[in-house]
Design a protein around this motif. Sequence first.
Motif, mmCIF file in Angstrom:
data_model
loop_
_atom_site.group_PDB
_atom_site.id
_atom_site.type_symbol
_atom_site.label_atom_id
_atom_site.label_comp_id
_atom_site.label_asym_id
_atom_site.label_seq_id
_atom_site.Cartn_x
_atom_site.Cartn_y
_atom_site.Cartn_z
ATOM 1 N N ALA A 27 105.012 72.497 72.492
ATOM 2 C CA ALA A 27 105.685 73.453 71.574
ATOM 3 C C ALA A 27 106.037 72.685 70.308
ATOM 4 N N LEU A 28 106.472 73.201 69.320
ATOM 5 C CA LEU A 28 106.827 72.849 67.967
ATOM 6 C C LEU A 28 107.957 73.379 67.675
ATOM 7 N N GLY A 29 108.704 73.163 66.340
ATOM 8 C CA GLY A 29 110.118 73.326 66.074
ATOM 9 C C GLY A 29 110.430 74.835 65.951
ATOM 10 N N HIS A 30 109.513 75.628 66.186
ATOM 11 C CA HIS A 30 109.751 77.224 65.879
ATOM 12 C C HIS A 30 108.795 77.861 67.174
ATOM 13 N N ALA A 31 109.376 78.704 67.841
ATOM 14 C CA ALA A 31 108.722 79.408 68.691
ATOM 15 C C ALA A 31 107.474 79.860 68.563
ATOM 16 N N ARG A 32 107.331 80.384 67.256
ATOM 17 C CA ARG A 32 106.044 80.987 66.733
ATOM 18 C C ARG A 32 104.943 79.910 66.046
ATOM 19 N N MET A 33 105.280 78.819 65.921
ATOM 20 C CA MET A 33 104.481 77.871 65.119
ATOM 21 C C MET A 33 103.343 77.536 66.126
ATOM 22 N N ARG A 34 102.180 77.407 65.687
ATOM 23 C CA ARG A 34 100.840 76.856 66.305
ATOM 24 C C ARG A 34 100.670 75.701 65.791
ATOM 25 N N VAL A 35 101.060 75.232 64.598
ATOM 26 C CA VAL A 35 100.194 74.125 63.840
ATOM 27 C C VAL A 35 101.288 73.425 63.095
ATOM 28 N N GLU A 36 101.490 72.292 63.082
ATOM 29 C CA GLU A 36 102.194 71.278 62.084
ATOM 30 C C GLU A 36 101.523 70.314 61.628
ATOM 31 N N ILE A 37 101.583 69.792 60.266
ATOM 32 C CA ILE A 37 100.679 68.946 59.623
ATOM 33 C C ILE A 37 101.651 68.033 58.992
ATOM 34 N N ARG A 38 101.513 66.933 59.057
ATOM 35 C CA ARG A 38 102.128 65.614 58.710
ATOM 36 C C ARG A 38 101.078 64.715 57.727
ATOM 37 N N VAL A 39 101.450 64.279 56.550
ATOM 38 C CA VAL A 39 100.576 63.527 55.671
ATOM 39 C C VAL A 39 101.421 62.380 55.020
ATOM 40 N N VAL A 40 100.630 61.172 54.837
ATOM 41 C CA VAL A 40 101.330 60.143 54.099
ATOM 42 C C VAL A 40 100.273 60.055 52.736
ATOM 43 N N ALA A 41 100.721 59.783 51.749
ATOM 44 C CA ALA A 41 99.883 59.735 50.562
ATOM 45 C C ALA A 41 100.311 58.522 49.831
ATOM 46 N N VAL A 42 99.507 57.924 48.951
ATOM 47 C CA VAL A 42 99.625 56.674 48.204
ATOM 48 C C VAL A 42 99.192 57.085 46.753
ATOM 49 N N THR A 43 100.281 57.173 45.801
ATOM 50 C CA THR A 43 99.784 57.489 44.582
ATOM 51 C C THR A 43 99.347 56.320 43.511
ATOM 52 N N ALA A 44 98.408 56.412 42.577
ATOM 53 C CA ALA A 44 98.087 55.456 41.785
ATOM 54 C C ALA A 44 99.109 54.786 41.213
#
Length: 130
Positions: free
Chosen positions: A113-130
């Motif tokens: 399960a995720l943070g909401h009953a209807r959620m089926r996907v969650e995406i977390r990213v890390v970015a490094v800027t120039a």
Amino acid sequence: MTDRKFFTTPEFTTVFAMASRIGNRVELAGQGGWLDNDMNFPESLRDEIAQAFANVGTVLQRAGASFDDVIDVHSYHVGLDGNQDFINDTMAECFAEHMPHHAPTWTNIGVAALGHARMRVEIRVVAVTA
């Protein structure tokens, strides 16, 4: 100590930060495929994954980054078991659309399960800027 900044997105939530930035490193909280702050979601899983990527893009922009800066992706999927091919293909299509010039690392995780009953996907990213 490096200056820390936190970014909220009022169109989704103001309860917690959706991103933090320390120097040139940006870390996002997991972004679901919600359409609005009322937690409406697309009917199709494909559209929900695409919307999650759109939400990631919104938060990256708010934090002064873009998909070009993404170095790492973690995706969490309800129902991954039995849907791996469809989910992996859809995620690959979104990677190609949003990050056509580089391939960040990716960890794909099945969850109950995720943070909401209807959620089926969650995406977390890390970015490094120039």
